[in-house]
Design a protein around this motif. Structure first.
Motif, PDB file in Angstrom:
ATOM      1  N   PRO A  76       0.836  -1.207   0.000  1.00 57.19           N
ATOM      2  CA  PRO A  76       0.000   0.000   0.000  1.00 57.19           C
ATOM      3  C   PRO A  76       0.872   1.260   0.000  1.00 57.19           C
ATOM      4  N   SER A  77       0.461   2.273  -0.736  1.00 59.63           N
ATOM      5  CA  SER A  77       1.279   3.467  -0.912  1.00 59.63           C
ATOM      6  C   SER A  77       1.259   4.349   0.333  1.00 59.63           C
ATOM      7  N   VAL A  78       2.394   4.477   0.976  1.00 54.87           N
ATOM      8  CA  VAL A  78       2.513   5.381   2.122  1.00 54.87           C
ATOM      9  C   VAL A  78       2.389   6.825   1.643  1.00 54.87           C
ATOM     10  N   GLU A 104       0.467   7.904  -0.664  1.00 52.49           N
ATOM     11  CA  GLU A 104      -0.969   8.173  -0.772  1.00 52.49           C
ATOM     12  C   GLU A 104      -1.611   8.358   0.600  1.00 52.49           C
ATOM     13  N   MET A 105      -1.082   7.701   1.608  1.00 53.17           N
ATOM     14  CA  MET A 105      -1.625   7.880   2.958  1.00 53.17           C
ATOM     15  C   MET A 105      -1.394   9.296   3.469  1.00 53.17           C
ATOM     16  N   SER A 163      -3.936  14.010   4.204  1.00 55.59           N
ATOM     17  CA  SER A 163      -4.050  13.645   5.627  1.00 55.59           C
ATOM     18  C   SER A 163      -4.267  14.849   6.537  1.00 55.59           C
ATOM     19  N   LEU A 197      -1.243  12.973  10.472  1.00 59.59           N
ATOM     20  CA  LEU A 197      -0.154  12.006  10.588  1.00 59.59           C
ATOM     21  C   LEU A 197       1.180  12.656  10.932  1.00 59.59           C
ATOM     22  N   ILE A 255     -10.565   2.057   7.961  1.00 66.29           N
ATOM     23  CA  ILE A 255      -9.144   2.026   7.619  1.00 66.29           C
ATOM     24  C   ILE A 255      -8.480   3.357   7.964  1.00 66.29           C
ATOM     25  N   ILE A 256      -9.118   4.462   7.571  1.00 68.52           N
ATOM     26  CA  ILE A 256      -8.536   5.787   7.845  1.00 68.52           C
ATOM     27  C   ILE A 256      -8.477   6.050   9.342  1.00 68.52           C
ATOM     28  N   LEU A 308      -5.691   4.109  10.899  1.00 62.71           N
ATOM     29  CA  LEU A 308      -4.402   4.679  10.520  1.00 62.71           C
ATOM     30  C   LEU A 308      -4.067   5.870  11.405  1.00 62.71           C
TER      31      LEU A 308
END
Length: 569
Positions: free
Chosen positions: A258-260, A262-263, A267, A271, A533-534, A537
């Motif tokens: 999974p693309s960090v 993109e996270m 945000s 984060l 999921i969000i 995270l």
């Protein structure tokens, strides 16, 4: 003194620049007819800073000493003006409340770091002190991403990245530039331009927004058709997180789970604090040109933009306004005379002779960049498509005006607020097959909402960003209301528009971000599983919610923090 400049605390842009109607003879009659507002009346006097009741700072001596040790005494600021400037963004809700003197929770201190290392130390110090940290770029956000939770009792530290404003390096061979996150649009373009490069990212807020803010909210620019959204432009980044630094190398592509990256995109500070990014840059084009076109209807214009996107043309801008926004654009024109006036009158006679309904005319702008030969070829392709859909080229004159005034539009909102109308924007994106039905549904929903609150108003729209699968529709609306209940009535209209986006197959926001304004629709947009999921995270990185709490993941009403525990209705 930090040397960092900010926008007005009570409105958009800088002091000394404002919107005026006196040189636009058709505007006052237009607004009176469409919105029921007499803009020829003098604007009311805004509150002065000394009129505000500003709560005292709650910053502890211990945290002040720690922050001062990190950045130096000159870069730890708690004067009234700085604290008010950093309290809210520039949403219509923010502006109405701050103009009333309803500041809510105000940051206790503003810290101006001068390096990534200082930002990392600030993040760690705030987490250790169980304080709230809110990143601040240009302060232009209109989705409530800077909103301080209403009942937040912890110390609040606003981290202003304005000193981190440099282009650090350019990889000429790869076309990559590493830029500090606090660089404002004009500053980074000036630095890149000196070496023959451009980022190509020009949002409406360009003059007063930063690279870090664009990344944190997944921004789009006016030339995204060619250069891409900020999510495509951003290849690598550095971010200060609790206890550690995230560093993502600027790779062209990767298959590493999974693309960090993109996270982090979108945000909104949940984060960590983005301190620099490596972004795609392009050589300055030989030719840059914006052509204007008329279409006989909005439907024809939408189809033309779709066909341009599917064609071999590689345009920078593909924009078409509906007849409502076109009429507004005509109304904001300055008084013309001589040859210009005769040409305009003659063109309208030609269109009328062709059977056009002049009240349905839709104005379009298409942008071209590159070598002279390339631009000529692209214009030829577009000309053929425009003709197939009944459109007509009206030259570069309107396009030059658009280019000159594209960053001035937000000033109109202050002008209207001064005279008793709240104006705002909402944008969405949807597949091409759903665009026209979505547009029709939103217009109907907004007009029904205005009728529900028994207020005059106006809504208009343009298509602003095109993709292979669909496009962005950007709505602007205004409600004439100078009463204490204006925000309640505004909410009815805003919610009707946002809910219609979701119900009609669109997204809740294309490029303004989530904040607290749009978060109530996130679960409908992403599904409950997506929100889980969000949420997990954010909780995994920031279990005590020290980092810009209440944004993106949120329950309740727009503009009301989840931490305020206020009822939904």
């Amino acid at each position: 003194m930090t040397g960092v400049k900010h926008m007005k605390w009570w409105g958009w842009g800088v002091d000394g620049i404002a919107f005026h109607h006196e040189d636009k003879p058709r505007l006052a009659p237009f607004v009176l007819d469409k919105v029921g507002l007499d803009i020829t009346t003098p604007g009311r006097r805004s509150l002065q800073l000394e009129d505000l009741t500003i709560p005292p700072s709650r910053l502890s001596d211990q945290l002040r000493a720690t922050l001062t040790k990190i950045v130096g005494q000159a870069n730890v600021v708690d004067d009234d003006l700085d604290r008010v400037v950093h309290t809210k963004g520039k949403s219509v809700r923010d502006l109405i409340r701050v103009r009333r003197g309803e500041l809510g929770r105000v940051p206790d201190v503003i810290v101006y770091p001068g390096s990534h290392e200082e930002v990392q130390e600030i993040v760690d110090a705030c987490v250790d002190a169980d304080a709230v940290l809110i990143p601040f770029g240009g302060g232009s956000n209109i989705a409530g991403s800077l909103e301080v939770p209403l009942e937040e009792n912890r110390q609040i530290v606003s981290v202003d990245l304005g000193r981190l404003n440099k282009v650090l390096s350019i990889d000429d061979e790869a076309g990559l530039a590493t830029i500090q996150a606090g660089a404002l649009g004009p500053d980074l373009e000036e630095q890149l331009g000196r070496r023959g490069w451009t980022l190509g990212h020009f949002p409406d807020s360009f003059s007063h927004s930063t690279l870090g803010g664009w990344i944190a909210t997944r921004s789009s620019g006016m030339q995204s058709d060619k250069y891409g959204d900020i999510a495509e432009i951003t290849r690598g980044l550095k971010m200060a997180m609790p206890g550690e630094t995230l560093e993502l190398r600027p790779l062209p592509s990767t298959s590493t789970g999974p693309s960090v990256r993109e996270m982090v995109l979108g945000s909104e500070g949940r984060l960590g604090v983005i301190t620099e990014a490596t972004v795609q840059v392009h050589r300055l084009p030989e030719v840059r040109e914006i052509q204007a076109y008329f279409f006989p209807s909005f439907a024809a214009g939408l189809k033309a933009m779709h066909d341009i996107t599917r064609s071999e043309a590689n345009v920078t801008v593909s924009r078409v306004s509906d007849e409502r926004e076109t009429a507004f654009s005509f109304a904001t024109q300055k008084k013309s005379g001589g040859v210009s006036k005769l040409v305009t009158a003659g063109l309208m006679r030609v269109l009328k002779a062709r059977g056009w309904d002049l009240d349905q005319i839709c104005l379009s702008f298409v942008g071209f960049e590159g070598s002279k030969g390339h631009v000529a070829r692209q214009k030829g392709i577009v000309k053929e498509i425009i003709s197939e859909h009944g459109g007509m080229n009206v030259g570069t004159g309107p396009g030059q005006l658009y280019d000159q005034k594209k960053f001035d539009t937000p000033y109109i909102r202050d002008f209207l607020l001064d005279r008793g109308a709240a104006a705002d924007v909402s944008e969405t994106a949807a597949p091409w097959s759903k665009l026209k039905p979505l547009y029709d549904n939103v217009i109907e929903a907004a007009e029904n909402a205005l009728a529900e609150v028994d207020r005059s108003g106006y809504i208009m729209c343009h298509l602003s960003h095109s993709y292979h699968a669909g496009a962005c529709l950007y709505f602007t609306f205004a409600i004439a209301d100078d009463s204490p209940e204006v925000l309640e009535r505004y909410d009815v209209v805003k919610r009707a528009i946002q809910q219609t986006f979701i119900d009609s197959g669109g997204t809740l926001s294309h490029h303004h971000g989530v904040g607290v304004e749009h978060s109530p629709w996130m679960e409908q947009d992403l599904s409950p599983a997506g929100m889980k999921i969000i949420g997990e995270l954010f909780a995994g990185v920031d279990p005590k919610q020290n980092l810009n709490p209440g944004k993106v993941v949120h329950t309740g009403r727009p503009g009301v923090s989840v931490l305020s525990k206020q009822p939904e209705d």
